[in-house]
Design an enzyme around this catalytic site. Structure first.
Site, PDB file in Angstrom:
ATOM      1  N   HIS A  84       0.970  -1.283  -0.084  1.00  0.00           N
ATOM      2  CA  HIS A  84      -0.131  -0.043  -0.076  1.00  0.00           C
ATOM      3  C   HIS A  84       0.911   1.207   0.189  1.00  0.00           C
ATOM      4  O   HIS A  84       1.314   1.708   0.998  1.00  0.00           O
ATOM      5  CB  HIS A  84      -1.055   0.322   1.282  1.00  0.00           C
TER       6      HIS A  84
ATOM      7  N   HIS B 183       1.333   5.463  -1.689  1.00  0.00           N
ATOM      8  CA  HIS B 183       1.017   6.541  -2.728  1.00  0.00           C
ATOM      9  C   HIS B 183       2.251   7.147  -3.416  1.00  0.00           C
ATOM     10  O   HIS B 183       3.088   7.738  -2.748  1.00  0.00           O
ATOM     11  CB  HIS B 183       0.059   7.435  -1.922  1.00  0.00           C
TER      12      HIS B 183
ATOM     13  N   LYS C 229      -9.801  -0.592  -5.629  1.00  0.00           N
ATOM     14  CA  LYS C 229      -9.832   0.025  -4.232  1.00  0.00           C
ATOM     15  C   LYS C 229     -11.115   0.751  -4.005  1.00  0.00           C
ATOM     16  O   LYS C 229     -11.614   1.442  -4.875  1.00  0.00           O
ATOM     17  CB  LYS C 229      -8.794   1.017  -4.035  1.00  0.00           C
TER      18      LYS C 229
ATOM     19  N   HIS D 187     -10.609   1.179   2.258  1.00  0.00           N
ATOM     20  CA  HIS D 187     -10.356   2.067   3.029  1.00  0.00           C
ATOM     21  C   HIS D 187     -11.713   1.863   4.087  1.00  0.00           C
ATOM     22  O   HIS D 187     -12.655   2.430   3.682  1.00  0.00           O
ATOM     23  CB  HIS D 187     -10.366   3.459   2.463  1.00  0.00           C
TER      24      HIS D 187
ATOM     25  N   HIS E 225      -4.584  -0.419   6.128  1.00  0.00           N
ATOM     26  CA  HIS E 225      -4.192   0.415   7.185  1.00  0.00           C
ATOM     27  C   HIS E 225      -5.029   0.380   8.542  1.00  0.00           C
ATOM     28  O   HIS E 225      -5.797   1.397   8.758  1.00  0.00           O
ATOM     29  CB  HIS E 225      -3.883   1.996   6.845  1.00  0.00           C
TER      30      HIS E 225
ATOM     31  N   LEU F 223      -5.136   9.425   7.630  1.00  0.00           N
ATOM     32  CA  LEU F 223      -6.243   8.820   7.836  1.00  0.00           C
ATOM     33  C   LEU F 223      -6.119   7.269   7.518  1.00  0.00           C
ATOM     34  O   LEU F 223      -5.526   6.985   6.695  1.00  0.00           O
ATOM     35  CB  LEU F 223      -7.418   9.377   6.909  1.00  0.00           C
TER      36      LEU F 223
ATOM     37  N   ASP G 270       1.425   2.836   3.420  1.00  0.00           N
ATOM     38  CA  ASP G 270       0.570   4.132   3.405  1.00  0.00           C
ATOM     39  C   ASP G 270       1.384   5.261   3.036  1.00  0.00           C
ATOM     40  O   ASP G 270       0.792   6.285   3.495  1.00  0.00           O
ATOM     41  CB  ASP G 270      -0.418   4.025   4.171  1.00  0.00           C
TER      42      ASP G 270
ATOM     43  N   HIS H  92       2.536  14.919   0.830  1.00  0.00           N
ATOM     44  CA  HIS H  92       1.919  16.036   0.617  1.00  0.00           C
ATOM     45  C   HIS H  92       3.091  17.194   0.835  1.00  0.00           C
ATOM     46  O   HIS H  92       3.812  17.174   1.838  1.00  0.00           O
ATOM     47  CB  HIS H  92       0.736  16.429   1.715  1.00  0.00           C
TER      48      HIS H  92
HETATM   49  C1  NCD Z   1      -3.686   9.176   1.921  1.00  0.00           C
HETATM   50  C2  NCD Z   1      -3.276  10.263   0.632  1.00  0.00           C
HETATM   51  O1  NCD Z   1      -2.912  11.098   1.068  1.00  0.00           O
HETATM   52  O2  NCD Z   1      -3.228   9.878  -0.517  1.00  0.00           O
HETATM   53  N1  NCD Z   1      -3.486   9.964   2.976  1.00  0.00           N
HETATM   54  C3  NCD Z   1      -3.659   8.955   4.129  1.00  0.00           C
HETATM   55  O3  NCD Z   1      -3.780   9.979   5.163  1.00  0.00           O
HETATM   56  N2  NCD Z   1      -3.324   7.929   4.318  1.00  0.00           N
HETATM   57  C4  NCD Z   1      -4.774   8.558   1.470  1.00  0.00           C
HETATM   58  C5  NCD Z   1      -5.532   7.312   2.127  1.00  0.00           C
HETATM   59  O4  NCD Z   1      -4.807   6.349   1.983  1.00  0.00           O
HETATM   60  O5  NCD Z   1      -6.236   7.332   2.978  1.00  0.00           O
HETATM   61 ZN    ZN Z   2      -3.587   5.260   1.532  1.00  0.00          ZN
END
Ligand code: NCD
Ligand code: ZN
Length: 348
Positions: free
Chosen positions: A17, A19, A103, A140, A178, A223, A251, A255
């Protein structure tokens, strides 16, 4: 190397998992992941989201092009389910060979979930097809009702959505992503073998005091939100138990600094730069470093019915300091643990 320094050698881990984002961010995220992981499950919550196999193929190509020459990484792609995802779309995804999951983002649950599913019944045709063809259903798991307390959203999701779903689709392969609560651990432990869960680094190392006690620390905001210490302990217990239903999923979610350190900060923690080191730290703190390999390198591959990796990596118990930031386009990316010690390091 100092012979007194504890080391551990593992089959190369994967990340089930992550991003990676897109565009210029890929140069950072893809190479950080590739330094340690063999394969990564690439979350599809781009803007716009990755909703079909053609988009997944193009995104996969961009990821591969971002890899440094000396590194390798196998990106395993995921489709983003919407109210309109058809059985046909799911069939094509499975046939592609490079899409491994679809997902569920309940609409409004997290970062970039606006195109997500508004009612689970809307994806029942897609889920029927997934149950048939074995594509993994990645979830999620949070209720989005604004009247439900943010700390209770996962628990309510289990009762209201997941429990009925599992009885409607007993053969569907589900990853509860998660997980953050004792209730989720209990649910997964007592469910059939088609149900597994990923556990992040930050939910193993932290609880909501780290986020909120003595000041709001936005880099711990993700999250599902960090919960009480008792839930953290339950996650540590699950991850280090050797139960094959629990496996790695960072996860890691970058940002830019201005979006995190804001009056309305975004959810997501960037951990890919030191992921396996941070997991090693969490397992070592629980006196369970011997359980890391199963969690990080075996159980996820087994669940996804992919071969285990064969290369090895070695970690040593040697402290280093996380950087204060990385450059990210015209902003900065502040990693979790910025300017603090990380107790294990990966040996090149
Ligand atoms: C994730 C994201 O920023 O894409 N953020 C997070 O807090 N985990 C999205 C997600 O997996 O919920
Ligand atoms: Zn995620």
């Amino acid at each position: 190397m100092n012979s007194a320094t504890p080391t551990v050698t593992l089959v190369q881990p994967d990340d089930w998992h992550i991003h990676l984002r897109d565009g210029p961010a890929l140069a950072r995220t893809v190479n950080d992941a590739a330094k340690q992981f063999g394969r990564v499950i690439v979350m599809p919550n781009l803007l716009p989201p990755v909703t079909n196999t053609v988009q997944a193929q193009q995104y996969r190509q961009r990821i591969i092009e971002a890899l440094d020459l000396q590194l390798t990484l196998d990106p395993l792609m995921v489709l983003y389910l919407t109210d309109n995802t058809s059985a046909d779309t799911v069939r094509q995804a499975k046939q592609s060979g490079f899409v491994h999951a679809a997902k569920l983002y309940p609409a409004g649950a997290t970062t970039h979930s606006d195109s997500g599913v508004t009612d689970i019944k809307n994806i029942y045709p897609a889920l029927e097809e997934m149950q048939k063809n074995g594509l993994v259903f990645s979830i999620h798991g949070e209720i989005t009702d604004s009247h439900v307390d943010i700390f209770d959203r996962e628990e309510k999701f289990i009762d209201q959505i997941l429990t009925p779903l599992v009885s409607d689709f007993p053969e569907l392969k589900i990853v509860f992503e998660h997980i953050t609560t004792q209730q989720a651990v209990d649910f997964v432990q007592s469910a059939n073998d088609n149900i597994a869960a990923t556990i992040t680094i930050h939910h193993l190392l932290y609880n909501r005091n780290h986020l909120l006690a003595g000041g709001i620390r936005p880099h711990y905001y993700c999250l599902p939100i960090l919960k009480r210490e008792l839930h953290q302990k339950s996650l540590i217990q699950a991850a280090t138990s050797g139960n094959k239903k629990f496996f790695i999923g960072t996860d890691s979610a970058p940002h830019p600094q201005h979006s995190k350190e804001s009056a309305c900060g975004c959810a997501g923690a960037y951990t890919a730069f030191a992921a396996i080191e941070l997991y090693a730290e969490a397992f070592d703190l629980a006196n369970a470093i011997d359980k890391l390999e199963g969690f990080a390198s075996f159980y996820g591959a087994d669940f996804y019915q992919l071969p285990r990796n064969t290369q090895l990596i070695t970690l040593q118990k040697k402290t280093w300091q996380a950087p204060s930031h990385f450059d990210m386009s015209d902003d900065k990316l502040i990693p979790l643990r910025a300017q603090q010690d990380i107790l294990w390091s990966l040996i090149d």
